[in-house]
Design an enzyme around this catalytic site. Structure first.
Site, PDB file in Angstrom:
ATOM      1  N   CYS A 173     -28.600 -67.088  49.542  1.00 34.41           N
ATOM      2  CA  CYS A 173     -27.853 -67.817  48.552  1.00 34.41           C
ATOM      3  C   CYS A 173     -28.894 -68.927  48.150  1.00 34.41           C
ATOM      4  CB  CYS A 173     -26.699 -68.481  48.895  1.00 34.41           C
ATOM      5  SG  CYS A 173     -25.619 -69.471  47.674  1.00 34.41           S
ATOM      6  N   GLY A 210     -31.731 -55.790  44.432  1.00 32.26           N
ATOM      7  CA  GLY A 210     -32.451 -56.386  43.340  1.00 32.26           C
ATOM      8  C   GLY A 210     -32.589 -55.408  42.168  1.00 32.26           C
ATOM      9  N   ASP A 211     -32.134 -55.978  41.039  1.00 34.75           N
ATOM     10  CA  ASP A 211     -32.390 -55.302  39.637  1.00 34.75           C
ATOM     11  C   ASP A 211     -31.814 -53.811  39.679  1.00 34.75           C
ATOM     12  OD1 ASP A 211     -33.424 -57.747  39.339  1.00 34.75           O
ATOM     13  OD2 ASP A 211     -35.539 -57.000  38.932  1.00 34.75           O
ATOM     14  N   LYS A 215     -28.318 -60.666  55.443  1.00 37.21           N
ATOM     15  CA  LYS A 215     -28.940 -60.531  53.921  1.00 37.21           C
ATOM     16  C   LYS A 215     -29.888 -61.630  53.787  1.00 37.21           C
ATOM     17  CE  LYS A 215     -28.058 -59.711  49.100  1.00 37.21           C
ATOM     18  NZ  LYS A 215     -28.407 -60.676  48.260  1.00 37.21           N
ATOM     19  N   ARG A 269     -25.521 -58.085  40.533  1.00 39.58           N
ATOM     20  CA  ARG A 269     -25.165 -58.405  38.783  1.00 39.58           C
ATOM     21  C   ARG A 269     -24.821 -56.902  38.197  1.00 39.58           C
ATOM     22  NH1 ARG A 269     -30.048 -61.556  36.949  1.00 39.58           N
ATOM     23  NH2 ARG A 269     -30.971 -60.339  38.774  1.00 39.58           N
TER      24      ARG A 269
END
Length: 315
Positions: free
Chosen positions: A28, A131-132, A70, A155
């Site tokens: 985070c 990631g992505d 993580k 996301r």
């Protein structure tokens, strides 16, 4: 970041809730978290990573529950990446998940997948790449380029709630040669028609709203969300804000929905006299009539509202 407290919490989670694993979040980047010595701030000293993972391992002993971790590539840079990875492994992490951006980067730019490959090369325990990953093609590329044991989607799951089904179809039927794409390389080839996809996304939106809009929202087994100051108007603004967060991701990566994004984001329950539930109906109607296969667009809502100064994250 307190090893004694982490050990106690891990013991409670492992014994009382029978959690299969306890994951230490060293990823985070939010200042409200790093300012307390937690999240990605732990990456400034591999000794802290080791101490925290070891504490969780001790709390899990004898239960079948395992510690995991993580992390990001680093705090301000990736100079301690290998050291932090090895500290996590030596502390007892059963596997690690790497988001290859630093805390300073937030969610800006592209994730450096080469760091995931470094983690795979460095560690004996499995590495999960993150990631992505916003499409099945990107998922396949991440696995091929890094050799990681699995994928975590963040996301991308909000931009496309069906991304997991698409990835599953890609991995089952795809061509694993470099740059290849098999029968499942089309993002819509997992069995649903466009109308059925839209229906599933609407179901996702309404399930999200049912949880977030609840007046007595339970945020932990013993704690409910406190009522906001300002009464009903403030509560309505809160709900509308949560809906906008989802819409920002969902619409931006969808060519048919993106033209409607500014309309939704500009709505205010006070100025426009619209309730969150009314806006939810508007959003669901737009999805039902205009849903299209999402494109590989990265939405960085976090960095849109944050900046860094002197190494400190400003919100």
């Amino acid at each position: 970041s307190n090893p004694d407290l982490l050990e106690h919490c891990a013991r409670v989670l492992a014994r009382e809730t029978r959690a299969p694993r306890v994951d230490l979040n060293c990823g985070c980047p939010a200042n409200v978290v790093t300012g307390k010595g937690a999240g990605s701030s732990l990456l400034r000293d591999p000794n802290d990573v080791y101490a925290c993972v070891s504490a969780i391992r001790r709390g899990c002993e004898g239960t079948g529950c395992v510690p995991t971790l993580k992390l990001r590539s680093g705090y301000d840079d990736d100079s301690l990446l290998r050291e932090n990875l090895l500290a996590a492994q030596e502390g007892g992490a059963a596997f690690v998940t790497l988001h290859p951006r630093t805390r300073r980067q937030g969610y800006s730019g592209r994730a450096n997948w080469k760091d995931i490959a470094i983690a795979v090369e460095t560690l004996d325990v499995p590495v999960i790449g993150n990631g992505d990953v916003t499409s099945p093609e990107r998922a396949r590329a991440l696995l091929f380029e890094t050799g990681c044991a699995g994928i975590m989607v963040g996301r991308g799951a909000v931009q496309d709630p069906l991304v997991f089904r698409r990835i599953k179809a890609e991995l089952r039927a795809g061509d694993w040669s470099e740059g290849g794409g098999g029968a499942a390389s089309s993002s819509s080839s997992f069995g649903l028609t466009p109308a059925e996809e839209a229906s599933e996304v609407v179901r996702f939106l309404r399930a999200f709203a049912a949880e977030v809009f609840a007046d007595d929202l339970l945020i932990s087994p013993r704690k409910r969300r406190r009522k906001l100051k300002g009464g009903a108007a403030a509560e309505e603004q809160f709900k509308l804000g949560k809906l906008k967060q989802i819409v920002k991701y969902l619409f931006a990566g969808n060519a048919s929905l993106s033209p409607h994004l500014s309309r939704v984001l500009s709505c205010d329950s006070i100025d426009n006299g619209i309730t969150a539930r009314e806006m939810l109906d508007v959003v669901c109607d737009l999805v039902a009539t205009s849903w299209d296969t999402p494109t590989d667009v990265l939405v960085d809502a976090f960095s849109m509202r944050t900046s860094y100064e002197g190494g400190r994250l400003l919100v």
